[in-house]
Design an enzyme around this catalytic site. Structure first.
Site, PDB file in Angstrom:
ATOM      1  N   CYS A   1       0.815  -1.227   0.000  1.00  0.00           N
ATOM      2  CA  CYS A   1       0.000   0.000   0.000  1.00  0.00           C
ATOM      3  C   CYS A   1       0.844   1.270   0.000  1.00  0.00           C
ATOM      4  O   CYS A   1       0.637   2.184  -0.817  1.00  0.00           O
ATOM      5  CB  CYS A   1      -0.981  -0.014   1.168  1.00  0.00           C
ATOM      6  SG  CYS A   1      -0.226   0.061   2.818  1.00  0.00           S
TER       7      CYS A   1
ATOM      8  N   HIS B   1      -2.540   1.234   6.910  1.00  0.00           N
ATOM      9  CA  HIS B   1      -2.922   1.172   5.499  1.00  0.00           C
ATOM     10  C   HIS B   1      -3.084   2.584   4.957  1.00  0.00           C
ATOM     11  O   HIS B   1      -3.405   3.518   5.694  1.00  0.00           O
ATOM     12  CB  HIS B   1      -4.233   0.393   5.317  1.00  0.00           C
ATOM     13  CG  HIS B   1      -4.542   0.071   3.883  1.00  0.00           C
ATOM     14  ND1 HIS B   1      -3.816  -0.833   3.148  1.00  0.00           N
ATOM     15  CD2 HIS B   1      -5.487   0.560   3.035  1.00  0.00           C
ATOM     16  CE1 HIS B   1      -4.311  -0.909   1.927  1.00  0.00           C
ATOM     17  NE2 HIS B   1      -5.318  -0.062   1.823  1.00  0.00           N
TER      18      HIS B   1
ATOM     19  N   HIS C   1      -5.663   1.937  -4.343  1.00  0.00           N
ATOM     20  CA  HIS C   1      -4.806   1.382  -3.286  1.00  0.00           C
ATOM     21  C   HIS C   1      -4.427  -0.057  -3.609  1.00  0.00           C
ATOM     22  O   HIS C   1      -5.005  -0.690  -4.487  1.00  0.00           O
ATOM     23  CB  HIS C   1      -5.513   1.472  -1.921  1.00  0.00           C
ATOM     24  CG  HIS C   1      -6.624   0.468  -1.741  1.00  0.00           C
ATOM     25  ND1 HIS C   1      -6.880  -0.156  -0.547  1.00  0.00           N
ATOM     26  CD2 HIS C   1      -7.563  -0.005  -2.611  1.00  0.00           C
ATOM     27  CE1 HIS C   1      -7.916  -0.977  -0.667  1.00  0.00           C
ATOM     28  NE2 HIS C   1      -8.349  -0.901  -1.903  1.00  0.00           N
TER      29      HIS C   1
END
Length: 382
Positions: free
Chosen positions: A296, A344, A356
């Site tokens: 990510c 994240h 993402h």
């Protein structure tokens, strides 16, 4: 010579001188994301509706009826367990990436210090040669210091000329000794700092190894659970995952926060979005920074690097170090940090969506910005 060779050479010098997540989009809740070529933000009310994209995977009609019942309660518990395992892997991945970045910095610092230590030793050797030359000159003059030789002359002019030379010689000797003292102190400081950096480097290597082991353990546990499911159960599990993301996105849209967002992307923000969206479909791999796969924060850091802005490598460091902005002031290109531990990150692209890299087993994708718990928003080019 690669970095490992440089670090090995640096440590040799030190020792020598010491002796001296793919969720679905809600195509009914909000318009499809803006084109990468035009990521300025939500379409105006006068714009025609945007057709869903091929990679929109909205829930089919009647999906709610297909994922109900006692069996689905067990599947939901399984889904939450798998999500928890991947969440722990994501946190460990952030720790791994941070340790790796610090180890790289410390390796570079060791190389720099080694160069300074070599230069310092060369300087000391040169000063010693100068001091030796002065001593030999005195020996050739009969071993008497210049002051004594001066007192033995009967010629007034020679006395005056000699006095000047003696004064300059004394200053040169004093300067030489001062340079040698400072050079030796610098060399000692470089050696000491190199030792500290080496200790830090080894500590971060230990952290990397520990994080890598934890990542592998959590991913292996999650995949073992998934492998034990029938194909039908895995399909329904994916539907539950999509349904959960859809509910979270619908709740976020229903909060009215999206209506307040009307910012347009900066020039660098558009470049970052163009890079990030071009990676759609590439697999998630922990610790990866492209070009074939990403995690990510690898995706977001590389996207902004492509736009000309270097940002921290990990989502936790991005949250800690980058300027924060209110959600209402969010604009395309900003980074949304998720979960309480900032484990994240996704890039906002407008129309309530992010791009993402979700988790192992998924690909870089577009999904609803509110499909996960939002911790906050940061702006790399503020």
């Amino acid at each position: 010579m690669n970095r490992r060779c440089w670090v090995t050479a640096a440590i040799t010098v030190v020792c020598a001188l010491s002796v001296l997540t793919s969720p679905a989009l809600l195509n009914q809740a909000y318009a499809a994301p803006a084109s990468p070529a035009d990521p300025a933000g939500p379409a105006s009310p006068s714009d025609p509706p945007v057709a869903p994209r091929p990679f929109d995977r909205s829930l089919p009609p009647g999906a709610d009826d297909q994922v109900t019942g006692a069996d689905d309660s067990k599947l939901e518990a399984t889904r939450r367990k798998i999500d928890g395992l991947y969440g722990k892997a994501a946190s460990a991945t952030d720790a791994y990436n941070l340790a790796e970045a610090r180890a790289d910095n410390q390796s570079a610092e060791l190389v720099r210090l080694a160069s300074q230590m070599v230069n310092g030793q060369v300087r000391i050797d040169r000063l010693k040669r100068q001091a030796g030359a002065a001593a030999r000159a005195q020996y050739r003059a009969g071993g008497l210091p210049p002051e004594a030789q001066l007192m033995l002359t009967d010629d007034p002019q020679l006395f005056l000329d000699g006095a000047g030379r003696v004064q300059r010689g004394q200053k040169a000797t004093k300067d030489l000794l001062g340079h040698m003292t400072r050079a030796q102190k610098d060399l000692t400081a470089y050696t000491k700092k190199a030792g500290v950096e080496w200790t830090k480097l080894e500590a971060n290597r230990v952290k990397q190894a520990k994080a890598k082991k934890e990542i592998s353990r959590q991913i292996k546990a999650a995949r073992k659970i998934e492998a034990g499911l029938e194909k039908e159960e895995r399909d329904r599990l994916l539907m539950l995952e999509q349904q959960e993301a859809a509910k979270a996105q619908a709740a976020w849209l229903g909060s009215g926060e999206l209506k307040a967002i009307n910012g347009k992307a900066s020039a660098r923000g558009r470049a970052a979005i163009a890079y990030a969206t071009a990676q759609i479909g590439k697999p998630y791999v922990w610790g990866a920074e492209g070009p074939g796969s990403f995690d990510c924060s690898g995706l977001t850091s590389e996207a902004w690097k492509a736009a000309g802005t270097v940002i921290p490598r990990t989502s936790q460091e991005q949250w800690r170090l980058l300027p924060r902005v209110p959600i209402a002031d969010m604009r395309p290109g900003d980074l949304i940090i998720y979960h309480e531990d900032a484990s994240h990150v996704g890039m906002y692209v407008g129309n309530g969506s992010i791009v993402h890299a979700p988790r192992p087993g998924r690909q870089v994708t577009l999904t609803g910005a509110g499909s996960m718990l939002i911790l906050g928003v940061v702006r790399p080019d503020k």
